[in-house]
Design a protein around this motif. Structure first.
Motif, mmCIF file in Angstrom:
data_model
loop_
_atom_site.group_PDB
_atom_site.id
_atom_site.type_symbol
_atom_site.label_atom_id
_atom_site.label_comp_id
_atom_site.label_asym_id
_atom_site.label_seq_id
_atom_site.Cartn_x
_atom_site.Cartn_y
_atom_site.Cartn_z
ATOM 1 N N ARG A 18 10.059 0.975 2.202
ATOM 2 C CA ARG A 18 10.548 2.162 1.489
ATOM 3 C C ARG A 18 11.276 1.695 0.235
ATOM 4 O O ARG A 18 12.068 0.767 0.289
ATOM 5 C CB ARG A 18 11.486 2.943 2.398
ATOM 6 N N VAL A 19 10.983 2.353 -0.883
ATOM 7 C CA VAL A 19 11.665 2.091 -2.145
ATOM 8 C C VAL A 19 12.271 3.410 -2.597
ATOM 9 O O VAL A 19 11.566 4.411 -2.701
ATOM 10 C CB VAL A 19 10.695 1.560 -3.227
ATOM 11 N N GLU A 20 13.585 3.416 -2.839
ATOM 12 C CA GLU A 20 14.263 4.628 -3.304
ATOM 13 C C GLU A 20 14.672 4.457 -4.758
ATOM 14 O O GLU A 20 15.233 3.435 -5.129
ATOM 15 C CB GLU A 20 15.489 4.927 -2.445
ATOM 16 N N VAL A 79 4.056 -3.017 3.437
ATOM 17 C CA VAL A 79 4.022 -4.347 2.845
ATOM 18 C C VAL A 79 3.459 -5.254 3.927
ATOM 19 O O VAL A 79 4.138 -5.548 4.907
ATOM 20 C CB VAL A 79 5.412 -4.828 2.386
ATOM 21 N N GLY A 80 2.213 -5.632 3.763
ATOM 22 C CA GLY A 80 1.560 -6.385 4.824
ATOM 23 C C GLY A 80 1.511 -5.520 6.077
ATOM 24 O O GLY A 80 1.011 -4.406 6.057
ATOM 25 N N ALA A 81 2.086 -6.021 7.161
ATOM 26 C CA ALA A 81 2.090 -5.287 8.428
ATOM 27 C C ALA A 81 3.347 -4.443 8.619
ATOM 28 O O ALA A 81 3.479 -3.739 9.605
ATOM 29 C CB ALA A 81 1.963 -6.271 9.587
ATOM 30 N N TRP A 82 4.296 -4.498 7.672
ATOM 31 C CA TRP A 82 5.588 -3.850 7.856
ATOM 32 C C TRP A 82 5.720 -2.571 7.032
ATOM 33 O O TRP A 82 5.313 -2.518 5.876
ATOM 34 C CB TRP A 82 6.706 -4.804 7.444
ATOM 35 N N GLU A 141 0.852 -1.186 0.000
ATOM 36 C CA GLU A 141 0.000 0.000 0.000
ATOM 37 C C GLU A 141 0.889 1.237 0.000
ATOM 38 O O GLU A 141 1.539 1.550 1.001
ATOM 39 C CB GLU A 141 -0.896 0.030 1.240
ATOM 40 N N PRO A 142 0.971 1.955 -1.134
ATOM 41 C CA PRO A 142 1.770 3.185 -1.151
ATOM 42 C C PRO A 142 1.099 4.261 -0.306
ATOM 43 O O PRO A 142 -0.113 4.426 -0.358
ATOM 44 C CB PRO A 142 1.815 3.578 -2.626
ATOM 45 N N LEU A 143 1.906 4.971 0.502
ATOM 46 C CA LEU A 143 1.368 6.014 1.378
ATOM 47 C C LEU A 143 1.808 7.410 0.979
ATOM 48 O O LEU A 143 1.048 8.361 1.060
ATOM 49 C CB LEU A 143 1.768 5.730 2.831
#
Length: 78
Positions: free
Chosen positions: A36-38, A30-33, A13-15
């Motif tokens: 971050r993607v750079e 990602v799920g419950a965690w 889920e992107p925030l």
């Protein structure tokens, strides 16, 4: 979106999308965690190349917009 890994498939889920010095950062869950993607400019070019010629224009536009946003943000802080 979905992230697949050896331990299973998880929803992503992107925030928020942040513009940093020399990169874009996509933050989400990602799920419950938290995740971050750079993306550095070279990463966007590699993604466009992998996706084919049709993706080159949107990738280049993303790099230009990120550069302009960074410049605009730095002027607003001065």
């Amino acid at each position: 979106m979905k992230v697949s890994s050896p331990v299973g498939d998880f929803p992503f889920e992107p925030l928020r999308l942040k513009v940093g010095p020399g990169h874009l950062t996509l933050e989400g869950q990602v799920g419950a965690w938290p995740a971050r993607v750079e993306f550095a400019p070279g990463d966007l070019v590699a993604l466009a190349r992998a996706a084919g010629v049709g993706a080159a224009v949107p990738a280049l536009a993303a790099v230009v917009v990120a550069g302009l946003a960074r410049r605009w943000a730095s002027r607003g802080r001065a």
